[in-house]
Write a protein that holds these residues in place. Structure first.
Motif, PDB file in Angstrom:
ATOM      1  N   LEU A  15       0.819  -1.212   0.000  1.00 28.25           N
ATOM      2  CA  LEU A  15       0.000   0.000   0.000  1.00 28.25           C
ATOM      3  C   LEU A  15       0.851   1.259   0.000  1.00 28.25           C
ATOM      4  N   SER A  16       1.969   1.233   0.660  1.00 27.52           N
ATOM      5  CA  SER A  16       2.800   2.429   0.714  1.00 27.52           C
ATOM      6  C   SER A  16       3.569   2.658  -0.581  1.00 27.52           C
ATOM      7  N   THR A  17       3.790   1.619  -1.380  1.00 26.31           N
ATOM      8  CA  THR A  17       4.548   1.790  -2.610  1.00 26.31           C
ATOM      9  C   THR A  17       3.686   1.768  -3.858  1.00 26.31           C
ATOM     10  N   SER A  18       2.425   1.336  -3.732  1.00 21.95           N
ATOM     11  CA  SER A  18       1.576   1.277  -4.922  1.00 21.95           C
ATOM     12  C   SER A  18       1.005   2.648  -5.244  1.00 21.95           C
ATOM     13  N   GLU A  19       0.671   2.825  -6.485  1.00 23.70           N
ATOM     14  CA  GLU A  19       0.054   4.069  -6.940  1.00 23.70           C
ATOM     15  C   GLU A  19      -1.420   4.021  -6.553  1.00 23.70           C
ATOM     16  N   VAL A  20      -1.849   4.955  -5.727  1.00 24.62           N
ATOM     17  CA  VAL A  20      -3.230   5.013  -5.287  1.00 24.62           C
ATOM     18  C   VAL A  20      -3.900   6.165  -6.010  1.00 24.62           C
ATOM     19  N   ASP A  21      -5.028   5.886  -6.652  1.00 21.34           N
ATOM     20  CA  ASP A  21      -5.777   6.950  -7.300  1.00 21.34           C
ATOM     21  C   ASP A  21      -6.300   7.898  -6.232  1.00 21.34           C
ATOM     22  N   HIS A  22      -6.040   9.179  -6.441  1.00 21.89           N
ATOM     23  CA  HIS A  22      -6.506  10.175  -5.492  1.00 21.89           C
ATOM     24  C   HIS A  22      -7.441  11.128  -6.220  1.00 21.89           C
ATOM     25  N   ILE A  23      -8.649  11.241  -5.717  1.00 24.48           N
ATOM     26  CA  ILE A  23      -9.606  12.162  -6.296  1.00 24.48           C
ATOM     27  C   ILE A  23      -9.445  13.496  -5.578  1.00 24.48           C
ATOM     28  N   SER A  24      -9.338  14.564  -6.336  1.00 26.86           N
ATOM     29  CA  SER A  24      -9.151  15.877  -5.749  1.00 26.86           C
ATOM     30  C   SER A  24     -10.485  16.451  -5.276  1.00 26.86           C
ATOM     31  N   PHE A  25     -10.404  17.460  -4.436  1.00 23.84           N
ATOM     32  CA  PHE A  25     -11.601  18.174  -4.003  1.00 23.84           C
ATOM     33  C   PHE A  25     -12.342  18.694  -5.228  1.00 23.84           C
ATOM     34  N   LYS A  26     -11.586  19.202  -6.192  1.00 19.81           N
ATOM     35  CA  LYS A  26     -12.193  19.747  -7.402  1.00 19.81           C
ATOM     36  C   LYS A  26     -13.035  18.694  -8.111  1.00 19.81           C
ATOM     37  N   ASP A  27     -12.546  17.466  -8.200  1.00 15.01           N
ATOM     38  CA  ASP A  27     -13.314  16.389  -8.842  1.00 15.01           C
ATOM     39  C   ASP A  27     -14.633  16.162  -8.107  1.00 15.01           C
ATOM     40  N   ASP A  28     -14.570  16.088  -6.792  1.00 14.02           N
ATOM     41  CA  ASP A  28     -15.788  15.892  -6.002  1.00 14.02           C
ATOM     42  C   ASP A  28     -16.727  17.090  -6.129  1.00 14.02           C
ATOM     43  N   PHE A  29     -16.161  18.283  -6.114  1.00 17.45           N
ATOM     44  CA  PHE A  29     -16.964  19.500  -6.211  1.00 17.45           C
ATOM     45  C   PHE A  29     -17.627  19.602  -7.584  1.00 17.45           C
ATOM     46  N   ASP A 139      -6.029  24.858  -5.620  1.00 17.03           N
ATOM     47  CA  ASP A 139      -4.899  25.000  -6.544  1.00 17.03           C
ATOM     48  C   ASP A 139      -5.181  24.307  -7.883  1.00 17.03           C
ATOM     49  N   LYS A 140      -4.212  24.387  -8.803  1.00 11.07           N
ATOM     50  CA  LYS A 140      -4.359  23.819 -10.151  1.00 11.07           C
ATOM     51  C   LYS A 140      -4.560  22.314 -10.142  1.00 11.07           C
ATOM     52  N   ASP A 141      -4.071  21.654  -9.084  1.00 18.96           N
ATOM     53  CA  ASP A 141      -4.229  20.204  -8.980  1.00 18.96           C
ATOM     54  C   ASP A 141      -5.565  19.810  -8.371  1.00 18.96           C
ATOM     55  N   GLY A 142      -6.374  20.800  -8.014  1.00 14.96           N
ATOM     56  CA  GLY A 142      -7.683  20.522  -7.452  1.00 14.96           C
ATOM     57  C   GLY A 142      -7.688  20.287  -5.962  1.00 14.96           C
TER      58      GLY A 142
END
Length: 170
Positions: A15-29, A139-142
């Motif tokens: 879990l610490s080394t795998s790529e975890v999809d992260h949804i930004s606040f902007k995506d949820d908003f 920010d630009k990354d959401g």
């Protein structure tokens, strides 16, 4: 027991080394914004300044002229200014009929309880979303860079500092 510890350790490492999809606040908003036509979704790479306010809130009304100046200053840059009120549009129209000189240059949405709830949930102060105005800087990354409440010269400066760092002509 040794096998269990080994499995748990492997899971932690994975879990610490795998790529975890992260949804930004902007995506949820944006999902919330898609439920209404008042304000279009925030575009990828777009910076946002979000405000939760009300017509009955004296501090909210007092800070709006300075916020309008910021909107003018950053016109044409990659930034959006969004205002949400839990009041419905008719309350705002009545307010305007008594104050025809009032102008709020932010894109506005009325009665969007879901958006207001998301904004209030970001308030980590002792008020926990029970005080307004609430300002949210995205920010630009959401991602949420800052959330703060109240109308003050210090808060206007926070918005200006955020924009000088994050807004661009891109």
């Amino acid at each position: 027991m040794k096998a269990l510890v080994s499995v748990l350790l492997s899971l932690v490492i994975f879990l610490s080394t795998s790529e975890v999809d992260h949804i930004s606040f902007k995506d949820d908003f944006n999902k919330v914004l898609s439920n209404t036509a008042e304000i279009p979704a925030l575009a990828p790479g777009e910076v946002a300044v979000i405000n939760l306010w009300a017509t009955w809130c004296g501090p909210c009304i007092k800070e709006i002229p300075e916020m309008n100046e910021i909107v003018e200053e950053y016109e044409g840059k990659n930034v959006r200014f969004l205002a949400f009120s839990e009041e419905n549009r008719s309350v705002y129209d009545t307010f305007l009929s008594k104050r025809p000189d009032f102008k709020f240059s932010y894109e506005m949405s009325f009665g969007n309880k879901e958006a207001a709830a998301m904004i209030k949930a970001l308030d980590q102060s002792e008020y926990k979303g029970r005080a307004i105005p609430i300002h949210v800087l995205i920010d630009k990354d959401g991602q949420v860079v800052d959330t703060f409440i109240g109308a003050s010269p210090m808060n206007i400066q926070k918005i200006k500092d955020f924009l000088s760092e994050h807004a661009s002509a891109e």
